[in-house]
Design a protein around this motif. Structure first.
Motif, short mmCIF file in Angstrom:
data_model
loop_
_atom_site.label_atom_id
_atom_site.label_comp_id
_atom_site.label_asym_id
_atom_site.label_seq_id
_atom_site.Cartn_x
_atom_site.Cartn_y
_atom_site.Cartn_z
N TRP A 1 0.85 -1.19 0.00
CA TRP A 1 0.00 0.00 0.00
C TRP A 1 0.89 1.24 0.00
O TRP A 1 2.02 1.21 0.48
N LEU A 2 0.37 2.31 -0.55
CA LEU A 2 1.15 3.54 -0.66
C LEU A 2 1.67 3.99 0.71
O LEU A 2 0.91 4.10 1.68
N ASN A 3 3.00 4.21 0.76
CA ASN A 3 3.69 4.73 1.95
C ASN A 3 3.57 3.84 3.18
O ASN A 3 3.79 4.29 4.30
N GLN A 4 3.22 2.58 2.98
CA GLN A 4 3.09 1.65 4.10
C GLN A 4 4.24 0.63 4.02
O GLN A 4 4.22 -0.25 3.18
N PRO A 5 5.25 0.72 4.89
CA PRO A 5 6.42 -0.17 4.80
C PRO A 5 6.04 -1.62 5.07
O PRO A 5 5.15 -1.91 5.88
N SER B 1 -3.91 6.02 11.66
CA SER B 1 -3.89 4.67 11.10
C SER B 1 -2.79 3.89 11.80
O SER B 1 -2.04 4.43 12.60
N LYS B 2 -2.66 2.60 11.44
CA LYS B 2 -1.66 1.78 12.12
C LYS B 2 -0.23 2.21 11.77
O LYS B 2 0.71 1.81 12.45
N ASN B 3 -0.09 3.02 10.71
CA ASN B 3 1.23 3.48 10.31
C ASN B 3 1.53 4.89 10.81
O ASN B 3 2.50 5.51 10.39
N GLY B 4 0.68 5.40 11.68
CA GLY B 4 0.92 6.74 12.21
C GLY B 4 -0.28 7.62 11.95
O GLY B 4 -1.42 7.16 11.95
N GLU C 1 -9.14 18.26 0.17
CA GLU C 1 -7.81 17.63 0.33
C GLU C 1 -7.98 16.13 0.13
O GLU C 1 -8.95 15.53 0.63
N THR C 2 -7.02 15.55 -0.60
CA THR C 2 -7.09 14.13 -0.94
C THR C 2 -5.86 13.40 -0.42
O THR C 2 -4.74 13.92 -0.51
N SER C 3 -6.05 12.19 0.08
CA SER C 3 -4.95 11.32 0.48
C SER C 3 -5.03 10.03 -0.32
O SER C 3 -5.94 9.22 -0.11
N ASP C 4 -4.09 9.87 -1.26
CA ASP C 4 -4.04 8.60 -2.01
C ASP C 4 -3.67 7.45 -1.09
O ASP C 4 -4.08 6.31 -1.30
N GLU C 5 -2.88 7.77 -0.09
CA GLU C 5 -2.44 6.73 0.84
C GLU C 5 -3.60 6.13 1.61
O GLU C 5 -3.66 4.92 1.85
N LEU C 6 -4.58 6.99 1.98
CA LEU C 6 -5.73 6.52 2.74
C LEU C 6 -6.96 6.29 1.87
O LEU C 6 -7.94 5.69 2.33
N GLY C 7 -6.93 6.76 0.64
CA GLY C 7 -8.10 6.62 -0.23
C GLY C 7 -9.25 7.48 0.21
O GLY C 7 -10.42 7.07 0.13
N ILE C 8 -8.95 8.71 0.67
CA ILE C 8 -9.98 9.60 1.23
C ILE C 8 -9.87 10.99 0.60
O ILE C 8 -8.76 11.50 0.40
N ARG C 9 -11.04 11.57 0.29
CA ARG C 9 -11.11 12.98 -0.11
C ARG C 9 -12.08 13.66 0.84
O ARG C 9 -13.22 13.20 1.01
N GLN D 1 -10.56 3.33 -3.73
CA GLN D 1 -9.54 2.32 -3.55
C GLN D 1 -8.19 2.99 -3.26
O GLN D 1 -7.76 3.88 -3.97
N ARG D 2 -7.56 2.56 -2.19
CA ARG D 2 -6.24 3.09 -1.89
C ARG D 2 -5.24 2.70 -2.97
O ARG D 2 -5.37 1.65 -3.59
#
Length: 888
Positions: A609-613, A788-791, A811-819, A840-841
């Motif tokens: 997932w985006l930015n999720q190690p 989220s679990k990643n911060g 504001e949109t976050s592709d990492e979270l799939g939220i606008r 979809q994230r």
């Protein structure tokens, strides 16, 4: 506007090249026969010659039987007249071929899409280097490239071969050129017979029944279909020209061989042909390895060689050419070696024609990713092949009697024996490959006789070929070591003591590698021992040679390179390891591709997932988002920084574009883009803390659909090879779900998807991106913290009042799939209403391999090239010294 002049000029040059090739063929043929020119009235007949060279086989030399009817000076004058005509015809042919090439490139470069070739293979979006690749993407262009190299080589040979060889050899050269020129002639006879396929056909000629031309006969497409995305790689700019130069070079030893048989001199042709065979084997080998590296960088099967039928069809002539080279070295002292050299030199050229037939006749169907569809040239190709098969076999059979026999069989203690055995093993390896590759041909032959064949290519082609080829090369590696010791007389008087020390060193080194646990497969152990033996023995020989005359070191260096290549192949292919193992326990996909072979792909891919190690083997990997390429900006640019203009190959900068501290474009600038390419930034963090990023690519192309290409991180001991197995379609807009509204006060908590959201504050702001605020305008920005679990991540939607009009900036976050958007402010209740959409994230499914010691393969390739180059220079110097002594 329809540009017909350049096409007509190009077609004229095609016809001129064909006619002049025929003229050169006839004139050189008559010059070789010694017949009169048209200005003379005396008929000259060629003497009937038996084998006239010095015999090194211990047999008797046949005597010359002359039947001349004209004086030598008059006969020579007649030959010179025909040779002069032939030379001028061939030079004009070469200029015509250059004219064809320039005309075709002019059409492609200037985007004359009214021509079928330009429309089929190019587009406005392509940069210059890929426009060059368009030239040889099609069959006609590749035949033209072959013609060009043959013409250049022919011009060189006219100046360097000497009068003794020029006429008979160039007659063969010119005949081959006539056949190749006929492939692009494009002349139609009646309603059914067509000779060649012209690259200068207009679209209206190629597709006369297309409805668009019925409505508008002058219609010209605004753009072309574009270049196959798999060919949009810098290796495809240099690999095909190199490969076709290798094709052309196989003709030189073949022409010398035919000329030698024609002149009843079955041995003398070896010396002038040897340097050309060396350079040909080198160039063709380079071309093959370039293709392997292209596949490694562009295709996603996880390697550099997949035993594709077209790959095999080029590999086989190269093996036979190398075998011919080794038999040439012993031809002077061994009749068996000479006979084998004749057979293999003929075979390597015929196999090149056969490989062309396989690739371009359409006979392979879907069995190869490299094969062309049939343009109606399969019959011509078959005639081309059969014509030279008949010519070569007839001439060899008729002149075979002029090759004397050995009085004694070669001893096992002679270099001739070991070089012959080596050549034999190379040919057996070639036969095993071509016999299986030709299965579609067997089926077609049986179908022609009304039979139904159930033969099919092996399901696991890499496994099928590899299990045989490994053992062939175990033997070849051993033979290179023994053969070198025999060649340099290190083994004499039937004593093998000289091999004891290299043998002990080989066992010690191999035992150390095997003992470390690096190799457990017995077959691989055998290949390792053989490769190390070749490395040690040839290294020992090289040390001795360098102390004397380095010019003699070509063979030892080439064999050392081959041994390194085998070691590189052994480890990089035999011990390639998937490191992208799915340890989550989740089913990544239910698609057929992922569930085949016992869910293998679900087990060997990781979901990022985006930015999720995520932990992957010894690395921590993080997907950092999509990237695009701007033509004048080095590296990659975040895709969210550019608004791509669909179908226009341009974009608009949404913010300043900087790389390495340098400003390339300001916000709002129009950018020239590389179309179709979307790169996915995958960050690797090593245990040491060192970070590197790979950019595997997805191309979305109308012709090929979605094309996946890998990226690799190269280091001395291994490569990390990565490609994207699947990802959301980068060309599709995000699909947002139905809007949900939340009314909350400052410090309230609410839930978005699986996340906890907190409205920390709503504050006034004087800056809103994309909006210029005046003194009477107002704006506030909310601070929504999402856990989220990643911060945590902060989104700051803005509410704007400008010119008494209300505006909102989401504001949109592709990492979270939220606008999230701030819709309303209620000062009475202190509540703020947010509109939230979910989608979809962003994610990728990735596969990664570790390929140990692959760089040894590439280093070995360069060493082989160096060895061939040294040997070529040496043999060419020997030839020129002998040529300069000849009195014509």
């Amino acid at each position: 506007m329809i540009h017909t002049t350049v096409g007509q000029l190009g077609h004229f040059f095609v016809i001129l090249s064909f006619v002049t090739a025929l003229v050169a063929t006839v004139a050189y043929f008559l010059s070789a026969l010694g017949r009169r020119s048209s200005r003379q009235n005396v008929l000259v007949e060629e003497p009937q010659l038996a084998y006239a060279g010095e015999s090194s086989f211990g047999g008797k030399t046949a005597k010359r039987k002359d039947r001349a009817v004209t004086p030598v000076s008059e006969q020579q004058s007649q030959k010179d007249d025909w040779r002069t005509l032939a030379r001028w015809a061939f030079y004009i042919h070469g200029l015509a071929v250059v004219g064809v090439a320039v005309s075709l490139y002019w059409i492609i470069y200037n985007h004359y899409f009214e021509y079928h070739y330009a429309w089929s293979h190019s587009s406005l979006a392509l940069p210059v280097q890929y426009v060059i690749s368009c030239f040889w993407e099609g069959q006609e262009g590749s035949f033209l490239l072959w013609l060009f190299w043959n013409a250049m080589l022919g011009a060189i040979l006219i100046r360097t071969s000497g009068k003794q060889w020029e006429a008979p050899m160039m007659a063969i050269f010119a005949l081959v050129q006539a056949f190749l020129a006929s492939m692009i002639l494009g002349v139609v006879f009646g309603d059914t017979f067509k000779l060649g396929s012209s690259p200068f056909l207009l679209l209206t000629e190629a597709m006369p029944d297309a409805p668009i031309f019925t409505a508008d006969p002058t219609f010209v497409p605004k753009d072309g279909n574009g270049l196959n995305p798999l060919l949009q790689n810098y290796w495809m700019v240099i690999h095909p020209p190199t490969l076709f130069l290798g094709f052309a070079l196989t003709l030189v030893p073949f022409a010398y061989c035919i000329a030698g048989l024609w002149r009843n001199q079955p041995l003398e042709w070896i010396r002038p042909a040897l340097p050309w065979t060396l350079i040909g084997a080198m160039i063709l080998g380079i071309g093959i390895m370039m293709g392997g590296y292209w596949a490694y960088e562009t295709l996603n099967f996880g390697g550099y060689w997949n035993w594709d039928p077209v790959e095999n069809a080029i590999y086989v002539p190269w093996l036979v050419m190398v075998g011919a080279l080794h038999t040439m070295l012993i031809a002077k002292r061994s009749s068996t070696g000479l006979k084998t050299a004749v057979i293999l030199t003929i075979a390597q050229f015929l196999l090149i024609i056969y490989s062309t037939f396989l690739a371009r006749s359409g006979i392979l169907g879907n069995a190869s990713v490299h094969s062309f569809t049939d343009l109606g040239l399969s019959g011509q190709l078959l005639v081309y092949l059969l014509a030279f098969v008949v010519l070569a076999v007839f001439l060899a059979a008729r002149k075979w009697k002029y090759i004397p026999s050995d009085e004694q069989e070669a001893s096992v203690y002679t270099k001739e024996f070991w070089l012959f055995i080596g050549a034999t093993v190379l040919c057996l390896a070639a036969f095993q490959v071509i016999a299986t590759t030709s299965i579609p041909v067997y089926n077609k032959i049986l179908e022609a006789f009304g039979k139904v064949s159930n033969l099919a290519l092996p399901v696991d082609q890499p496994g099928h070929y590899s299990k045989f080829q490994i053992w062939f090369f175990v033997v070849i590696a051993l033979l290179t070591g023994i053969g070198q010791f025999m060649w340099w007389r290190k083994v004499e008087n039937k004593k093998w003591d000289a091999l004891i020390t290299p043998g002990i060193l080989t066992l010690l080194i191999s035992a150390a590698v095997i003992g470390s646990g690096a190799i457990k497969n017995p077959v691989y152990m055998a290949l390792l021992v053989a490769s190390v033996f070749a490395l040690v023995t040839n290294g020992t020989i090289l040390l001795g040679i360098v102390r004397g005359n380095y010019r003699l070191s070509g063979g030892a260096i080439a064999h050392i390179g081959m041994a390194l290549m085998l070691i590189g192949i052994l480890f990089s292919s035999g011990y390639s390891r998937v490191i992208s193992l799915n340890g989550s326990g989740l089913m990544i996909s239910n698609s057929e591709d992922f569930t085949k072979n016992g869910n293998k792909e679900n087990k060997e891919n990781v979901l990022l997932w985006l930015n999720q190690p995520e932990r992957m083997d010894q690395y921590q990997v993080t997907y950092r988002g999509q990237r695009v390429q701007v033509r004048d900006v080095p590296g990659y640019v975040p895709r969210q920084d550019v608004a791509v203009i669909e179908g226009d190959f341009h974009g608009v900068a949404l913010r300043d574009i900087e790389q390495n501290g340098k400003l390339y474009h300001k916000k709002g600038d129009t950018l020239a883009m590389y179309p179709e390419n979307v790169h996915y930034a995958v960050e690797y963090r090593e245990p040491s803390g060192k970070v590197f990023t790979l950019y595997p690519r997805i191309q979305v192309n109308q012709r090929m659909g979605v094309v996946l290409s890998p990226d690799s991180r190269h280091s001395m001991d291994r490569d990390i090879y990565t490609y994207i197995a699947t990802a959301p379609d980068p060309m599709e807009e995000s699909k947002w779900e139905k809007t949900e509204t939340y009314s909350v006060a400052v410090k309230d908590t609410f839930f978005l998807n699986d996340y906890v959201a907190i409205l920390d504050d709503v504050v006034r702001t004087n800056e809103v991106e994309g909006t210029q605020l005046g003194p009477n305008d107002a704006a506030v920005r909310a601070r929504v913290r999402i856990l989220s679990k990643n911060g945590e991540q902060v989104l700051s939607p803005a509410f704007i009042i400008k010119d008494r009009m209300v505006g909102r900036r989401a504001e949109t976050s592709d990492e979270l799939g939220i606008r999230i958007q701030l819709n309303e402010i209620d000062p009475r209740s202190g509540k703020f209403t947010f509109a939230v959409n979910r989608t979809q994230r962003d994610y990728v499914v990735m596969k990664a391999f570790e390929k140990p010691l692959i760089n040894i393969l590439w280093i070995g390739t360069l060493i082989v090239v160096l060895g061939f180059l040294i040997a070529t220079i040496r043999r060419y110097r020997e030839f020129t010294k002998m040529r300069d002594k000849v009195v014509v």
